[in-house]
Design an enzyme around this catalytic site. Structure first.
Site, mmCIF file in Angstrom:
data_model
loop_
_atom_site.group_PDB
_atom_site.id
_atom_site.type_symbol
_atom_site.label_atom_id
_atom_site.label_comp_id
_atom_site.label_asym_id
_atom_site.label_seq_id
_atom_site.Cartn_x
_atom_site.Cartn_y
_atom_site.Cartn_z
ATOM 1 N N GLY A 31 18.667 11.805 37.074
ATOM 2 C CA GLY A 31 19.785 12.556 37.638
ATOM 3 C C GLY A 31 19.441 13.170 38.983
ATOM 4 O O GLY A 31 18.510 12.733 39.651
ATOM 5 N N HIS A 37 19.202 6.574 45.064
ATOM 6 C CA HIS A 37 19.673 6.070 43.763
ATOM 7 C C HIS A 37 20.894 5.164 43.956
ATOM 8 O O HIS A 37 21.011 4.122 43.318
ATOM 9 C CB HIS A 37 20.097 7.225 42.848
ATOM 10 C CG HIS A 37 18.978 8.095 42.379
ATOM 11 N ND1 HIS A 37 18.875 9.415 42.731
ATOM 12 C CD2 HIS A 37 17.919 7.840 41.566
ATOM 13 C CE1 HIS A 37 17.807 9.944 42.159
ATOM 14 N NE2 HIS A 37 17.205 9.010 41.450
ATOM 15 N N GLN A 156 4.549 3.905 39.508
ATOM 16 C CA GLN A 156 5.436 3.757 38.345
ATOM 17 C C GLN A 156 5.998 2.331 38.278
ATOM 18 O O GLN A 156 6.035 1.711 37.214
ATOM 19 C CB GLN A 156 6.566 4.772 38.457
ATOM 20 C CG GLN A 156 7.700 4.564 37.480
ATOM 21 C CD GLN A 156 8.739 5.666 37.558
ATOM 22 O OE1 GLN A 156 8.538 6.729 37.020
ATOM 23 N NE2 GLN A 156 9.864 5.409 38.207
ATOM 24 N N SER A 189 14.877 13.682 44.311
ATOM 25 C CA SER A 189 15.668 14.749 43.682
ATOM 26 C C SER A 189 15.000 16.099 43.916
ATOM 27 O O SER A 189 15.659 17.132 43.953
ATOM 28 C CB SER A 189 15.776 14.493 42.180
ATOM 29 O OG SER A 189 16.296 13.201 41.980
HETATM 30 O O1 PAF Z 1 11.700 7.578 38.327
HETATM 31 C C1 PAF Z 1 12.320 8.293 37.517
HETATM 32 O O2 PAF Z 1 13.326 8.929 37.818
HETATM 33 C C2 PAF Z 1 11.799 8.413 36.082
HETATM 34 O O3 PAF Z 1 10.414 8.394 36.057
HETATM 35 C C3 PAF Z 1 12.378 7.350 35.138
HETATM 36 C C4 PAF Z 1 11.965 5.949 35.537
HETATM 37 C C5 PAF Z 1 13.895 7.455 35.131
HETATM 38 C C6 PAF Z 1 11.888 7.602 33.716
HETATM 39 O O4 PAF Z 1 12.245 8.855 33.251
#
Ligand code: PAF
Length: 283
Positions: A31, A37, A156, A189
């Site tokens: 969010g 995004h 990630q 964010s």
């Molecule tokens: O990158 C993110 O916002 C978070 O790490 C994810 C991939 C939504 C997992 O909670």
């Protein structure tokens, strides 16, 4: 735009799409959506019949309770922003903690072939187990054909690709370039938590990354890292947590450059209590 908070409801809707052989994209988020995004969602809309945007602040990936409490939660604004992309093909899954964790808010343990021990893994205990746990659950619930992640969280992204490969999960992981403010600051964010003084200071992070990239053309990784360390040494407002030049598939710190290897520079900086990360491709 349909918004679901319970997995059983969205599973039923998705099963109907699948029966019609429609392709499904997933954009997982926590969010506090921004234009970075939206770029992921647009890319997903271009390549899939339907796109699920998940909005869930995942407690198991926070090693710091304060950070979890202070994480911005702005569901109403997020939905408004998504509506600007047109409503028909987007579904939002905004579950409660219980809907995802069913009473046991714990991480699974993952082996990402060592990727999890580098960089962020050294400073955020258990973070990637938390990310792996929630992303795996989202994949199980949504069953996307394609899932989209930003390169701002490059480690990630590599870890999720590794999880998909190791568990033979039937989907494609698509990485998308970092979106930046006009000042060069990577969109995040967390930026909304910066005060006005720090807001003015933080473009220094990307400016330093760009100069580091230039220097990497002629200098060793060590030399560039020392130079970056010096730039932050006497900075009044920003504290460097790490700067690392790593090879992109192993994320191991570069000792000696090897021809044809691909490298990136990664940085984590505190602006007061706001932790910001960024990275840049070096070749
Ligand atoms: O990158 C993110 O916002 C978070 O790490 C994810 C991939 C939504 C997992 O909670």
């Amino acid at each position: 735009m349909e918004v679901y908070s319970e997995k059983q409801q969205i599973i039923t809707v998705i099963e109907a799409f699948k029966a019609k052989k429609q392709t499904l994209g997933l954009v997982p988020t926590m969010g506090a959506l921004h234009h970075g995004h939206l770029a992921l969602v647009k890319k997903a809309l271009d390549a899939n019949d339907k796109v699920v945007v998940s909005i869930f602040v995942n407690p198991t990936q926070f090693d710091n309770k304060e950070d979890l409490l202070k994480y911005p939660r702005t569901l109403e604004c997020d939905l408004e922003l998504l509506k600007t992309l047109g409503k028909q093909n987007i579904l939002v899954y905004a579950p409660t903690v219980d809907d995802i964790y069913e009473g046991k808010t714990l991480s699974e343990h993952f082996d990402f072939d060592g990727l999890e021990h580098e960089m962020e893994g050294k400073f955020r205990t258990g973070h990637f187990d938390g990310v792996g746990t929630v992303v795996k659950r989202l994949f199980d619930i949504i069953k996307p054909d394609n899932a989209y992640f930003g390169e701002k969280d490059f480690q990630q992204l590599q870890i999720i690709k590794k999880m998909v490969e190791k568990h033979s999960m039937p989907l494609n992981i698509i990485g998308c370039p970092i979106h930046r403010e006009p000042s060069g600051l990577a969109m995040s964010s967390r930026n909304t938590r910066l005060n006005s003084e720090h807001k003015k200071a933080v473009p220094f992070i990307y400016k330093t990354l760009k100069t580091a990239k230039m220097r990497f053309g002629t200098k060793s990784a060590d030399n560039v890292s020392q130079w970056v360390g010096k730039q932050f040494e006497n900075h009044d407002l920003l504290t460097l947590e790490y700067f690392i030049i790593a090879e992109i598939s192993t994320l191991k710190t570069v000792k000696r450059k090897i021809k044809n290897n691909k490298y990136r520079a990664f940085i984590a900086v505190y602006a007061d209590d706001v932790r910001l990360i960024d990275n840049i491709a070096l070749n």
